[in-house]
Design a protein around this motif. Structure first.
Motif, PDB file in Angstrom:
ATOM      1  N   ASP B 222       0.826  -1.210   0.000  1.00 49.61           N
ATOM      2  CA  ASP B 222       0.000   0.000   0.000  1.00 49.61           C
ATOM      3  C   ASP B 222       0.860   1.260   0.000  1.00 49.61           C
ATOM      4  O   ASP B 222       0.601   2.212   0.752  1.00 49.61           O
ATOM      5  N   LYS B 223       1.894   1.238  -0.832  1.00 54.31           N
ATOM      6  CA  LYS B 223       2.780   2.404  -1.006  1.00 54.31           C
ATOM      7  C   LYS B 223       3.593   2.740   0.236  1.00 54.31           C
ATOM      8  O   LYS B 223       4.202   3.798   0.329  1.00 54.31           O
ATOM      9  N   LYS B 224       3.522   1.854   1.225  1.00 53.95           N
ATOM     10  CA  LYS B 224       4.339   2.048   2.434  1.00 53.95           C
ATOM     11  C   LYS B 224       5.431   0.970   2.461  1.00 53.95           C
ATOM     12  O   LYS B 224       5.302  -0.076   1.839  1.00 53.95           O
ATOM     13  N   ILE B 225       6.509   1.236   3.179  1.00 57.00           N
ATOM     14  CA  ILE B 225       7.593   0.261   3.294  1.00 57.00           C
ATOM     15  C   ILE B 225       7.442  -0.507   4.608  1.00 57.00           C
ATOM     16  O   ILE B 225       7.334   0.098   5.677  1.00 57.00           O
ATOM     17  N   LEU B 226       7.396  -1.816   4.519  1.00 57.67           N
ATOM     18  CA  LEU B 226       7.368  -2.649   5.716  1.00 57.67           C
ATOM     19  C   LEU B 226       8.752  -3.238   5.922  1.00 57.67           C
ATOM     20  O   LEU B 226       9.392  -3.660   4.970  1.00 57.67           O
ATOM     21  N   VAL B 227       9.204  -3.254   7.184  1.00 53.96           N
ATOM     22  CA  VAL B 227      10.528  -3.800   7.482  1.00 53.96           C
ATOM     23  C   VAL B 227      10.369  -5.050   8.317  1.00 53.96           C
ATOM     24  O   VAL B 227       9.637  -5.073   9.303  1.00 53.96           O
ATOM     25  N   GLU B 228      11.014  -6.106   7.896  1.00 54.69           N
ATOM     26  CA  GLU B 228      10.926  -7.365   8.625  1.00 54.69           C
ATOM     27  C   GLU B 228      12.336  -7.810   8.958  1.00 54.69           C
ATOM     28  O   GLU B 228      13.185  -7.907   8.071  1.00 54.69           O
ATOM     29  N   GLU B 229      12.616  -8.008  10.225  1.00 50.62           N
ATOM     30  CA  GLU B 229      13.955  -8.397  10.653  1.00 50.62           C
ATOM     31  C   GLU B 229      14.032  -9.920  10.592  1.00 50.62           C
ATOM     32  O   GLU B 229      13.173 -10.598  11.136  1.00 50.62           O
ATOM     33  N   ASN B 230      14.989 -10.458   9.894  1.00 46.37           N
ATOM     34  CA  ASN B 230      15.174 -11.908   9.905  1.00 46.37           C
ATOM     35  C   ASN B 230      15.782 -12.299  11.248  1.00 46.37           C
ATOM     36  O   ASN B 230      16.806 -11.761  11.649  1.00 46.37           O
ATOM     37  N   SER B 231      15.150 -13.212  11.965  1.00 51.08           N
ATOM     38  CA  SER B 231      15.728 -13.621  13.247  1.00 51.08           C
ATOM     39  C   SER B 231      16.986 -14.436  12.980  1.00 51.08           C
ATOM     40  O   SER B 231      17.109 -15.090  11.948  1.00 51.08           O
ATOM     41  N   ASP B 232      17.907 -14.368  13.888  1.00 46.80           N
ATOM     42  CA  ASP B 232      19.242 -14.920  13.662  1.00 46.80           C
ATOM     43  C   ASP B 232      19.240 -16.377  13.214  1.00 46.80           C
ATOM     44  O   ASP B 232      20.011 -16.766  12.342  1.00 46.80           O
TER      45      ASP B 232
END
Ligand SMILES: Nc1ncnc2c1ncn2[C@@H]1O[C@H](COP(=O)(O)OP(=O)(O)O)[C@@H](O)[C@H]1O
Ligand SMILES: [Mg+2]
Lengths: 381, 236
Positions: B222-232
């Motif tokens: 939706d035109k927004k940036i989502l950030v997802e952290e990969n767990s170690d």
């Protein structure tokens, strides 16, 4: 820093050279056009220069004998030679005819002069074989380009003439070859007609031409006299038109070849403009061909200066090579032209400056394109 | 690993004017640290290239704020005078195609930027050799790009992106033209670079199989940036 122009050119070397030579041929044509013009000017003055006369006496109210037809009586020569300041005077005729030999058709101007006169009509520097005429009949001196050989017989009118001398680079004011014969022979040629013509003229009551007419009287003046003043005096005394050598040359330039030289001048200007446009287009296309690389260079951070430098260097090199090959081309084909082409270094130099400025101007198109290109469009989505 | 590399606040980008205005990015917020390996995955036409170009200061945003390192480069207008100087000093680019300059050999392609930065030929030559050895292409110094395969050229493109010792590498679908095996090898190489040279890499990809190699995954929704952290434990 890496020289991008050098790398680009050496990568597509043959293409660059072919382009430069093509543009060069175009420039060569411009150089030849200028040479044709110079040649016309040179030729126009050449005959008057060769004839060692200081003044020309011609029919009243005419610009003769070249710019207009002129007829005067041969005995005017005596009257002129008595005038104050005159060293010697001589009669001369000019007639242009069409000739044919095994080397083809050509126009020649037949110059009739008095072999006993003191006034040189044939420029001795241009006499490369044989001698000048020393008999009153049936001897002829010809231009080398007519291909006649010493001792050969040429039929003119009803008579045969023996080639006794050959000249080089001697041409009429119109650039045609020259043949010199004695005045007497020239008058005969000019005024004797075929039997049929004589008959038909007689039936019309025409008594035949006057063989004692000539086209002009030429004269040398004594040392210490001013040619212009002598000319003015003779004009008053004889009611003829008198030109000094300089006036005669100016007349030839102004009246005889002015229009044709303007024509050639126009043609040359158009050719130069066309060459500039073509060079500009080539540069623009050369830039467009590299637009992808240019936008990548801009995107990774190469400055406009570095990229523009490449384009300017390529352009100037193209202009330079084109100029060199143009000159070589012009010199190679120069000899193949029937009339004189005078290639002068100063003309080539001026053209070089023009082309250089045009090339730099043309590369501005390229630079403009470089600056306008959006780096983010480089990768096209 | 927590020094700022890129910080984006309320970043908006639209194309066109008034009636025909198309908003592509509508208020993006995220920050990336030095040495992070970040994937950017989203469908075609969702604005990945647009975002990358803005981060590289090659495309002007509509509004918002971009910070590169500790430098504010955009705050509703450009804050830097020479975007190209910033790019050639701090940023490396890799694209789907290698986009090497066809009339320059490999060495020249790679050393172009360092020379433009005014570095000494001796230093540049040394570095180019090191980088090529590092990428296992040491014997290709004097080849022309046309003499190498697609995969080889892509590695040269990576070498070029490294040549100016950038803080950030922006890679737009660098593996899209490669088969799975070569794609993985390129991604491993990029990862190695982030680890060993402390470079932040944002890599646009369509290939979910490559995501486990990354520290972070950005998506556009939706035109927004989502950030997802990969767990170690997921990171390969
Ligand atoms: N210069 C531009 N002018 C107008 N629209 C553009 C321009 N560049 C990109 N867009 C539009 O922005 C959207 C995102 O494009 P892009 O960033 O290239 O997408 P992606 O890289 O994710 O495939 C697309 O809808 C595209 O049509
Ligand atoms: Mg894209």
């Amino acid at each position: 820093m890496i020289n991008l122009a050098y790398k680009d050119i050496s990568h597509s070397f043959s293409k660059f050279i072919v382009t430069a030579i093509s543009v060069g041929v175009l420039l060569g044509i411009v150089i030849i056009m200028i040479g044709v013009y110079r040649g016309m000017v040179f030729d126009a003055k050449s005959l008057v220069d060769d004839i060692k006369a200081d003044i020309w006496v011609v029919q009243q109210d005419t610009l003769g004998p070249f710019a207009q037809n002129s007829k005067v009586h041969e005995d005017l020569k005596e009257q002129i030679s008595y005038q104050n300041g005159i060293k010697s005077a001589s009669a001369i005729t000019f007639e242009t005819i069409q000739m044919q030999n095994c080397y083809g058709d050509f126009k020649v101007m037949i110059v009739g002069y008095d072999p006993l006169s003191n006034i040189d009509v044939i420029n001795m520097d241009k006499l490369i074989a044989g001698r000048t005429i020393n008999k009153q009949h049936y001897e002829i001196v010809v231009s080398k380009k007519t291909h006649y050989k010493l001792g050969e017989s040429i039929k003119l009118g009803r008579d045969y003439f023996k080639v006794v001398g050959i000249t080089k680079e001697s041409v009429s004011n119109g650039g045609d070859y020259l043949m010199f014969v004695s005045l007497k022979d020239a008058q005969m040629l000019q005024f004797t007609y075929t039997n049929e013509r004589v008959k038909s003229d007689e039936s019309r009551g025409i008594k035949g031409g006057n063989p004692h007419l000539v086209n002009a009287i030429i004269a040398e003046i004594k040392d210490g006299y001013n040619p212009k003043r002598v000319a003015t005096n003779i004009e008053e005394a004889t009611h003829k038109k008198v030109f000094t050598k300089d006036e005669q040359k100016r007349l030839l330039l102004e009246k005889v070849i002015k229009k044709s030289s303007k024509q050639i001048g126009m043609f040359t200007v158009i050719l130069i403009i066309v060459s500039i446009v073509i060079i500009a287009l080539i540069i623009y296309t050369m830039t467009l061909e590299k637009i992808k690389e240019i936008s990548i260079l801009k995107l990774i951070g190469i400055s406009n200066w570095t990229i523009s430098k490449m384009i300017v260097e390529e352009t100037v090199l193209l202009g330079f090579l084109a100029f060199i090959s143009g000159n070589i081309f012009a010199r190679l084909v120069q000899g193949a032209f029937p009339k004189r082409i005078v290639l002068e270094l100063s003309d080539a130099f001026i053209l070089f400056i023009i082309i250089l400025i045009a090339s730099i101007f043309a590369s501005l198109f390229g630079i403009y394109k470089v600056i306008k290109t959006n780096p983010s469009e480089a990768i096209g989505g | 690993m927590d020094k700022n590399a890129i910080k984006v606040e309320n970043l908006v980008k639209s194309f066109g004017e008034a009636d025909s205005e198309v908003v592509v990015i509508d208020g993006a917020n995220f920050s990336l640290s030095k040495g992070e390996f970040v994937a950017l995955i989203a469908p075609s036409g969702s604005g990945k290239t647009t975002l990358l170009m803005m981060l590289g200061c090659a495309l002007e945003p509509t509004s918002g704020k971009i910070v590169i390192g500790d430098r504010i480069v955009y705050d509703n207008k450009w804050k830097i005078k020479d975007d190209r100087a910033l790019r050639r000093k701090k940023i490396g680019f890799i694209f789907q195609s290698h986009y090497l300059i066809p009339f320059l050999n490999i060495e020249e392609n790679i050393s172009l930027l360092p020379y433009q930065n005014g570095e000494k030929p001796k230093v540049v030559k040394q570095r180019v050799k090191e980088i090529l050895d590092y990428l296992d292409m040491g014997d290709k110094l004097y080849n022309m790009p046309s003499e190498l395969s697609g995969g080889q050229n892509q590695r040269i493109a990576i070498a070029r992106a490294l040549a100016n010792k950038p803080d950030i590498i922006l890679a737009d679908e660098p593996t899209a033209a490669l088969d799975q095996k070569r794609a993985v090898s390129v991604v491993k190489m990029l990862k190695k670079i982030t680890r060993e040279q402390d470079v932040t890499i944002i890599m646009v990809t369509h290939d979910e199989r490559l995501l486990p190699y990354c520290d972070k995954v950005l998506t556009i929704k939706d035109k927004k940036i989502l950030v997802e952290e990969n767990s170690d434990e997921h990171i390969i």
